[in-house]
Design a protein around this motif. Structure first.
Motif, PDB file in Angstrom:
ATOM      1  N   LEU A   1       0.812  -1.220   0.000  1.00 21.66           N
ATOM      2  CA  LEU A   1       0.000   0.000   0.000  1.00 21.66           C
ATOM      3  C   LEU A   1       0.843   1.267   0.000  1.00 21.66           C
ATOM      4  O   LEU A   1       0.350   2.337  -0.325  1.00 21.66           O
TER       5      LEU A   1
ATOM      6  N   LEU B   1       2.030   2.470   2.783  1.00 20.63           N
ATOM      7  CA  LEU B   1       1.616   3.132   4.013  1.00 20.63           C
ATOM      8  C   LEU B   1       2.467   2.641   5.177  1.00 20.63           C
ATOM      9  O   LEU B   1       2.991   1.523   5.149  1.00 20.63           O
TER      10      LEU B   1
ATOM     11  N   GLU C   1      -7.663   9.341   1.334  1.00 23.63           N
ATOM     12  CA  GLU C   1      -6.633   9.489   0.308  1.00 23.63           C
ATOM     13  C   GLU C   1      -5.418  10.265   0.806  1.00 23.63           C
ATOM     14  O   GLU C   1      -4.364  10.252   0.177  1.00 23.63           O
TER      15      GLU C   1
ATOM     16  N   GLN D   1      -1.386   8.515   5.645  1.00 23.37           N
ATOM     17  CA  GLN D   1      -0.066   7.962   5.364  1.00 23.37           C
ATOM     18  C   GLN D   1       0.233   6.731   6.206  1.00 23.37           C
ATOM     19  O   GLN D   1       1.302   6.133   6.069  1.00 23.37           O
TER      20      GLN D   1
ATOM     21  N   GLU E   1      -3.831  -0.557  -3.925  1.00 22.07           N
ATOM     22  CA  GLU E   1      -4.404   0.788  -4.041  1.00 22.07           C
ATOM     23  C   GLU E   1      -5.025   1.199  -2.708  1.00 22.07           C
ATOM     24  O   GLU E   1      -5.909   0.524  -2.185  1.00 22.07           O
ATOM     25  N   LYS E   2      -4.553   2.318  -2.205  1.00 24.02           N
ATOM     26  CA  LYS E   2      -5.000   2.812  -0.903  1.00 24.02           C
ATOM     27  C   LYS E   2      -6.499   3.069  -0.871  1.00 24.02           C
ATOM     28  O   LYS E   2      -7.159   2.773   0.123  1.00 24.02           O
TER      29      LYS E   2
ATOM     30  N   TRP F   1      -9.002   1.568   1.967  1.00 21.95           N
ATOM     31  CA  TRP F   1      -9.772   2.366   2.919  1.00 21.95           C
ATOM     32  C   TRP F   1     -11.277   2.162   2.761  1.00 21.95           C
ATOM     33  O   TRP F   1     -12.019   2.190   3.755  1.00 21.95           O
TER      34      TRP F   1
END
Length: 143
Positions: free
Chosen positions: A69, A71, A93, A96, A127-128, A132
């Motif tokens: 990700l 992150l 979006e 972090q 894909e973040k 989420w």
């Protein structure tokens, strides 16, 4: 609900002690299909949940997901008002980092998908945005 309670709930869902209610939500399945199409890696739930006297999380799988990700994984919530970065008010979006409960929410939501039903695999998202979205759905399911 504590993290250990949540792990027990996920484990019970996997062992079919709790009936999985597959979501009839087109947006949810669209997100899962997008994650599945861009999948480079996956893990099995048994690999994530390491059982001793209590259930533990395999930190290598969490690190694999964090790297996929892009992150940062925060092991513990920061105390006080240090920064806005981990605030629930921050749009996904712009986040972090993620916490263990976010990751478990993602796993819990993914377990309610048709992809999981067919393969018993949990796809590591790249894909973040989709991570989420599923984490939010998992959080709603958990509550």
């Amino acid at each position: 609900m504590t993290i250990q309670d949540y792990l027990n709930k996920i484990e019970a869902l996997q062992r079919k002690k709790t009936k999985i209610a597959f979501l009839d939500d087109d947006d949810f399945e669209f997100c899962v299909q997008k994650i599945n199409q861009s999948a480079e890696s996956f893990f099995m739930l048994d690999d994530l949940l390491q059982k001793f006297s209590v259930i533990h999380i395999n930190s290598d799988i969490v690190k694999l997901s964090a790297n996929g990700l892009g992150l940062l994984f925060l092991e513990e919530r920061e105390s006080g008002n240090i920064c806005f970065a981990s605030s629930d008010e921050l749009r996904p979006e712009y986040r972090q980092s993620f916490k263990l409960v976010d990751f478990l929410d993602y796993v819990y939501a993914f377990m309610h998908s048709l992809v999981y039903k067919e393969s018993q695999k949990i796809i590591v998202p790249s894909e973040k945005d989709f991570f989420w979205k599923l984490a939010k759905i998992g959080s709603d399911l958990r509550k």
